[in-house]
Structure formats: structure tokens, C-alpha cells
Design an enzyme around this catalytic site. Structure first.
Site, mmCIF file in Angstrom:
data_model
loop_
_atom_site.group_PDB
_atom_site.id
_atom_site.type_symbol
_atom_site.label_atom_id
_atom_site.label_comp_id
_atom_site.label_asym_id
_atom_site.label_seq_id
_atom_site.Cartn_x
_atom_site.Cartn_y
_atom_site.Cartn_z
ATOM 1 N N ASP A 232 0.879 -1.165 0.000
ATOM 2 C CA ASP A 232 0.000 0.000 0.000
ATOM 3 C C ASP A 232 0.918 1.218 0.000
ATOM 4 O OD1 ASP A 232 -2.070 1.785 0.042
ATOM 5 O OD2 ASP A 232 -3.148 0.832 1.698
HETATM 6 C C1 BGC Z 1 -4.955 3.429 0.052
HETATM 7 C C2 BGC Z 1 -5.103 2.466 -1.110
HETATM 8 C C3 BGC Z 1 -4.938 3.196 -2.415
HETATM 9 C C4 BGC Z 1 -3.601 3.909 -2.421
HETATM 10 C C5 BGC Z 1 -3.348 4.682 -3.706
HETATM 11 C C6 BGC Z 1 -3.692 4.270 -0.055
HETATM 12 O O1 BGC Z 1 -3.698 5.283 0.892
HETATM 13 O O2 BGC Z 1 -4.951 2.729 1.264
HETATM 14 O O3 BGC Z 1 -6.359 1.860 -1.051
HETATM 15 O O4 BGC Z 1 -5.057 2.304 -3.481
HETATM 16 O O5 BGC Z 1 -3.567 4.822 -1.347
HETATM 17 O O6 BGC Z 1 -4.203 5.767 -3.807
#
Ligand code: BGC
Length: 748
Positions: A232
């Protein structure tokens, strides 16, 4: 590994390989110019594209993205209980991704809604692993139909937002497997997503992005995942340790710093060449395969996609209450729409799933388009929570002069979002007060709710109808009017329980209590598994949703096992006067295994359309796994022979069809007798009972025939292991001889 990929890897320098295991920037993989392999773009997300195109060196705000269709968020998608609609959503997103030159989508999010306070519940499907796994599978199948890759997230046990980068989800192995890993396992095995996103949190003290057991042993070795594990965003604390544990792609990547730390680690021998090749090879394989699937950038039909967003919302909106059939609205009669949300709808959640639509339709607008005779009063101000007496007064006056009254309420953007958890389940005070005042002054009030997750409804007995629209996407208004007018017969079902109050929820008092540790004390008893165990009253149960027609279930038939398949059929009849769809649900109760068990668990569901007056047969196929529990002592799924109950109906608390069955089909664990084996176990097994009677029948009879030996005494005797008999003076040699003879007889 694919030969083509191996050939490319062979040509690459250490630096070029190291560059591949980090993102080039926020949204791209690194290109491999030497092999003429371009970068691919990935983007959020589950409910619509959030494609960001920052200029060199620029960081855009979360909400700055190209125009795209805003679809209903996951909570509403799951309420459709409709695999075919979920697949259609994947296809629509896939077309948009192709048009926008995106290869990989960062979705679906399939975490379990453990507490209704979870800040991202709107982005997740269900409190139940089967629903999350099946809807997630269908969504990914749809993306694949259009050649777009999927990233299932957030792996795993990422069930709260506060301190999400460091918090540890602490739980026992059985809970992890049966509840929190189960949707991922199903999706990996059924849908074969290209990527898995490892989440921010820890499990039992180990950061998920550094968790070898999770990322390698379970995900790859047990489940057979061959794709890319990415982090993530900004989750990586130690890139080298992550790579060693099985994380292939650090996102978004720190530029040269990311490359050099990997190069240095390889030179120092902390990472082997083979390890780097494996991860770089996986990234390369994914990129090459998605580039192969890329089609020409054809613009998509925005009008058709908007109509699909409406159809999807139509299929998910849940009619929770409808006293005296106040809904659908009667035509030719005046209607008062009360509540700012009728004009300024809340239709999507905040954070990384935020989409920038260019065509949001409010309920008020849609009502006018549908030629309804509608008057409007705001009743409250959306940006405030304090009661506005003047607005309320106007609203009540308007309502008193209307034939029908619908009030629009819900959580506001600031009440729930990615990045933090909620602290209560109450609507803003001005909205609650408005509903209660209206209910006091007018006879029939219908409430339309917009919210990402569960709401307490202390007013639910004071109003007639309640319509749950969740966060319904850009066509929210049209879909709401479809349901209110009966243009569409509601068929959505709750994929989560609505408790009466927060204090009733399974993780109440433990959720978000510590920054470092989240203790999953309730274990496997999440959602309805908890409420049913405790016979707890709920506001609306899991699986529940009304229709403008009625359905009757009959003819539950359980077939015979054919290899690993057990077929169950039932008939659904539409006994009302309008066509409609419903969701037959099949639950299994395990009445045999000597472990903690939920009262029942959802094991199959279907969505069926049945014309008025007609019947349809539904067929469910069950497998051994549907009867299994996770045996953590032996690290295996265990299905026991014995008594089960199968129940079919329209919600977890409305199961008119039940049948018990004794299963003898599973491979049973062979009984091995030793000093710890209990007499009642020996008596329950025909073979050991016969040896016991042969060798000790006389002594047993002496005891059981004693004049003063009560049934309780017998039960106490039988609840004794062999070694206690020895301790009580029975000759050890005789007991050992019995053990040997029994085991010999059992082997025959
Ligand atoms: C989130 C993800 C997301 C990623 C990119 C993160 O903060 O937890 O779900 O895909 O950001 O935007």
C-alpha cells in the site's frame, strides 16, 4: 517463470532489475527501455477511476483526478448480492481504464467490516467472507473481460484506520483463516488477480509488508498465487526486509533511493540474486502480460456508463421498512422532499476512492425529470449539526400540506472517510431532530438514508418507510426515484447487520482502544455470527431487505454427494402482484464438531428474478469446505462427519426451510486410542466399544448395575480418560493391553 520474461531478465543489469521492484513514481511501474518494455499506469479504484496526471515534480491533492463515472461504492455493490451486476461493473471500469490508458486497477477492497466504526467500511463489501469473496471475484472477472488487471486489497486484516501504519491486528489463527483471510483466499483461487496489495497494518506484531508467513507461505505456497505483491502507498518501512519476505513492488517508490538500497543489499549478500530475479521477474511478467492485453484507446460512452451506474444502484438499494405500504409513492399525489441531501446528495466516500464525476443527479432533479409533483424544503444545513428551528418549521409546514413526505438524511463527508474511524453511529443532531419533529407532525414519513456504513436509527418506529441508498454514485438521484416510485422493485439486501446501537456490536469497547494493538477478542464471531450466538435483537439483520412483492420459499431438497459436490435445491415463488427479484440464502449449522461454532454461516446465495405469480427453482452446490472449520492445531481445514442443518430463506433471521442431514462422506480422522482417550469416545465407536465390552464388560456392568448408580454417576464415569482409571487402581498392564488391542482392531 515465463521464458520470454526470463530472456528479458537475463539482459538486465543489477540496477535495472532493482529499478523494477519499486514504482517509478506515484502511479507507474519502471519502464525497461533496454528491452523496449514501457511502464504501465495503475490507478484507484474500486468505485470509479481516480486517474491523476501530475506534472513533473508536482503532487496533486487526493481529489484532483480526470473526469470519470462515479459508481456506487462497495457497500452498495455488495447489497445487490448480484454476481452478474458486479461483473458488469468490472467491465465498465475496464472499458474506462482502456480508454484512459490504464492497465491495472487498485481494487477491489475486500476486507471484512469488523466494526461499524471502521472508517473505510463504505469501500468494503461485507461482514461475511463469502459475500466479499464472491462479489470481489465477479468484479475482477469483469475487469479481466476487458483486459485490465486487478489488485485485491488490503491484504490483510486491515479493519481500522486509526494508526493504520503501525497498528497490530492481534487474533488467533482460526479467526484469521475463517474470517479475515477467507475472502482473499477465495479471490486468489477463483479470479487470479494480477496483484495483491499488502496493507499498512501488522498481524500479531509483524508488519504485513514484511510478513513472510502471510506474503509467501500462505499467499503463494498454500494458495498458489503467482502474481505481484505490491505495498500500500508508503507502507514500506524497510524495503530490503520487505523484499526478503515476499513483497515484489514498493509503491509509490522513492526514486533512486529505492534502487540503490536494493543494489547495495544484493552486493552485501542480504538479498540473493535469485530473490531479486524472482520479484523483478514477477513485476516484469505482469507488465508484459498487461501490455499484451492493451487495446486501442477508444472513448467510452459516458451516457451508457451513467445509465449502468443507475442500474447498479437500483439493484443494491435496500428497502428496510415499509409500514402500510407507504412506498412506492402514489402517482397523482403531491410529495414533499425534505432535507438538504435531496438537493446536495452524498454519493461517494472520501480518500483514495474519490472520483471526479461531471454529472451527478440529485433526487430533486430526478424527481422533476420524472414529472413528480415535488416541493422541497431543506430542513437542515448540510455544513452544520446544530438544530435549525427556522428551517425545521418551514419543512414541517411544507410536509403538512403534502400528501406524501420523504426526508433525506445521512452521514456527511466529514463524518466518515478513509484515514480515520468513526466514534459513533449517530446522524448529525439536526437531522435526527428533523426526522423526529416531522414524525410528530405528519402521519406518514419515509426516510432515505445516504451513508457509507451502519447508522443507529432511534426513530425507526416513528417513521413508516426507510430506504438505504448507501453511497450510490453519480446516478444516486435517478436510482432513488426509481425505488421510491416503484419504477424499480427494490431487491437489495444488507451485506452487514444493522445493530440497534453501537454498544451491541461485537468489538464494542475494544475497537480503537489502543494505538498499538487491536485485540480481536470476539474471534470468529463477527457480524451475524455474533448477534445470532447471543440471540441479540438487531435493527435489521444480515441478508435482509424488503420488496414491493412477496416471496415464498418451499421444497428444500438435499441431494447425494457426487464427488465433492452436494446439491441443494429450493423453490422461490413470487406471491405478490409485481415482478421482483430476491436473494435466496443458504446457511449451514454445524451440529457436530467439538469446537466453538457460529449458530449458522452463509455458504451460498443467488439473486433470482421471478415474475409475479411464477416460481423458480434455485440450485446451490456445496463442497466439503463449506462444512469445514480451520483446525489450528493441525493447520488444516477440517470437515467432520455427523449432523448438520441446512437452512434456506431470505435473510439470516428469516429461514423458513430447514433440514438436518447426517454426513458420512468426509474422510474421518482415524481414532487412535491412548491413555488420554475418554470412555465416552470409546463407547461411541463400534470397534472400540466391542473391545471394551470384551475386556472390561464385567467391571463396567458391575458399576452401572449398582443400585445407587445414577445416570449422572454413569455420565461422570464415562467422562474419564483411561489414565484416570489407572490412577484409580485399575492394573496398568490390563489398560495397556486394551489400548493395544483397540488400535489393532481399528487398523483392520
Ligand atoms: C490506500 C489504497 C490506495 C492507495 C493509492 C492508499 O492510501 O490505502 O487503497 O489504493 O492509497 O491511492
Amino acid at each position: 517463470m515465463d521464458k520470454k520474461v526470463l530472456a528479458v531478465l537475463d539482459q538486465l543489469t543489477l540496477e535495472q532489475k532493482a529499478a523494477l521492484v519499486s514504482g517509478k513514481n506515484m502511479w507507474f511501474t519502471a519502464a525497461v527501455d533496454a528491452a523496449n518494455i514501457s511502464a504501465i499506469m495503475m490507478t484507484d479504484g474500486p468505485a470509479g477511476l481516480r486517474k491523476q496526471i501530475p506534472k513533473e515534480g508536482e503532487t496533486l491533492s487526493v481529489n484532483a483526478s480526470v473526469k470519470a463515472i462515479s459508481y456506487p461504492s462497495a457497500a452498495l455493490v455488495a447489497s445487490t448480492f448480484d454476481r452478474s451486476l458486479a461483473r458488469d461493473l468490472g467491465q465498465h471500469l475496464g472499458e474506462e481504464a482502456q480508454a484512459e490508458n490504464i492497465s491495472l486497477l487498485l481494487g477491489p477492497g475486500v476486507n471484512i467490516k469488523r466494526s461499524p466504526l471502521g472508517g473505510r467500511n463504505f469501500e468494503y463489501y461485507s461482514e461475511d467472507p463469502l459475500v466479499a469473496g464472491e462479489i470481489g471475484t465477479a468484479y475482477i472477472n469483469g475487469l479481466h473481460d476487458k483486459g485490465i488487471g486487478a489488485t485485491v486489497k488490503h491484504f490483510a486484516a486491515n479493519n481500522r484506520e486509526n494508526h493504520r501504519f503501525t497498528n497490530s491486528s492481534d487474533m488467533d489463527e482460526r479467526t484469521l483463516r475463517e474470517i479475515y483471510l477467507a475472502p482473499f483466499e477465495r479471490i486468489i483461487k477463483q479470479a487470479h488477480p494480477e496483484a495483491v496489495m499488502a496493507s499498512y497494518n501488522k498481524i500479531n506484531g509483524v508488519l504485513n509488508v514484511q510478513n513472510e508467513r502471510l506474503l509467501t507461505d500462505i499467499l503463494r505456497q498454500e494458495w498458489g498465487f503467482t502474481g505481484v505483491v505490491m505495498s500500500d502507498w508508503m507502507a514500506v518501512a524497510d524495503h530490503v526486509a520487505s523484499l526478503q519476505a515476499g513483497l515484489d513492488l514498493e509503491m509509490p517508490g522513492k526514486g533512486d533511493a529505492s534502487t540503490s538500497e536494493i543494489v547495495d543489499a544484493v552486493k552485501a549478500g542480504t538479498i540473493t540474486d535469485e530473490q531479486l530475479d524472482l520479484s523483478a521477474g514477477r513485476v516484469l511478467a505482469m507488465v508484459v502480460s498487461l501490455l499484451d492485453k492493451k487495446s486501442a484507446q477508444v472513448p467510452y460512452d459516458r451516457g451508457e456508463h451513467h445509465e449502468f451506474a443507475r442500474k447498479l444502484a437500483d439493484g443494491g438499494i435496500v428497502l428496510l421498512q415499509n409500514k402500510d405500504h407507504v412506498l412506492p409513492l402514489k402517482s397523482g399525489k403531491s410529495v414533499a422532499f425534505i432535507g438538504a441531501m435531496a438537493e446536495q446528495p452524498r454519493y461517494q466516500g472520501s480518500g483514495s476512492s474519490h472520483v471526479t464525476p461531471d454529472h451527478v443527479v440529485s433526487a430533486l432533479e430526478a424527481a422533476k425529470q420524472a414529472d413528480l409533483d415535488v416541493q422541497f424544503a431543506s430542513g437542515y444545513e448540510l455544513s452544520k449539526t446544530a438544530i435549525d428551528e427556522e428551517r425545521e418549521k418551514q419543512a414541517i409546514e411544507l410536509a403538512q400540506h403534502a400528501d406524501q413526505v420523504v426526508v433525506f438524511v445521512g452521514y456527511r463527508d466529514d463524518d466518515e472517510s478513509e484515514g480515520f474511524d468513526k466514534t459513533n453511529l449517530s446522524l448529525p443532531e439536526n437531522q435526527t431532530h428533523l426526522i423526529q419533529s416531522l414524525a410528530q407532525h405528519v402521519a406518514h414519513v419515509s426516510v432515505v438514508l445516504a451513508n457509507g456504513s451502519v447508522v443507529e436509527m432511534p426513530w425507526r418506529d416513528q417513521v413508516d418507510a426507510i430506504v438505504e441508498t448507501y453511497l450510490a454514485g453519480e446516478a444516486v438521484g435517478e436510482a432513488t426515484i426509481d425505488i421510491l416510485t416503484g419504477h424499480v422493485n427494490p431487491s437489495g439486501k444488507l451485506a452487514e447487520t444493522f445493530p440497534v446501537k453501537l454498544a451491541d456490536t461485537p468489538s464494542y469497547g475494544t475497537f480503537d482502544q489502543s494505538n498499538e494493538h487491536e485485540h480481536y477478542h470476539e474471534g470468529i464471531f463477527v457480524g451475524y455470527r455474533y448477534y445470532d450466538l447471543h440471540h441479540q435483537a438487531v435493527a435489521f439483520p444480515f441478508g435482509f431487505g424488503l420488496s414491493y412483492t412477496t416471496f415464498e420459499f418451499s421444497d428444500l431438497v438435499i441431494g447425494d454427494w457426487q464427488e465433492d459436490n452436494l446439491q441443494v435445491t429450493a423453490t422461490v415463488k413470487n406471491t405478490g402482484s409485481v415482478d421482483g427479484s430476491t436473494v435466496p440464502q443458504l446457511y449451514i449449522s454445524n451440529l457436530v464438531s467439538p469446537v466453538e461454532k457460529p449458530v449458522r454461516e452463509l455458504r451460498q446465495f443467488d439473486k433470482v428474478a421471478v415474475a409475479a405469480g411464477k416460481s423458480k427453482m434455485v440450485t446451490f452446490t456445496l463442497h466439503a469446505r463449506d462444512f469445514s472449520w480451520f483446525d489450528a492445531d493441525n493447520m488444516t481445514w477440517q470437515a467432520d462427519n455427523g449432523l448438520y442443518e441446512i437452512a434456506v430463506g431470505s435473510s439470516s433471521r428469516d429461514l423458513p426451510l430447514t433440514k438436518q442431514l447426517t454426513i458420512k462422506h468426509f474422510a474421518s480422522q482415524p481414532l487412535v486410542v491412548n491413555m488420554d482417550t475418554y470412555l465416552n469416545v470409546l463407547l461411541a465407536n463400534e470397534t472400540t466399544k466391542s473391545v471394551l465390552m470384551q475386556m472390561f464388560g464385567e467391571q463396567l456392568a458391575q458399576f452401572t448395575n449398582q443400585d445407587d448408580a445414577s445416570a449422572a454417576d454413569q455420565q461422570m464415569l464415562f467422562n474419564t480418560p483411561l489414565r484416570a482409571l489407572v490412577a484409580g487402581g485399575f492394573p496398568v498392564a490390563a489398560v495397556q493391553a486394551f489400548i493395544d488391542q483397540s488400535n489393532a482392531a481399528l487398523k483392520k
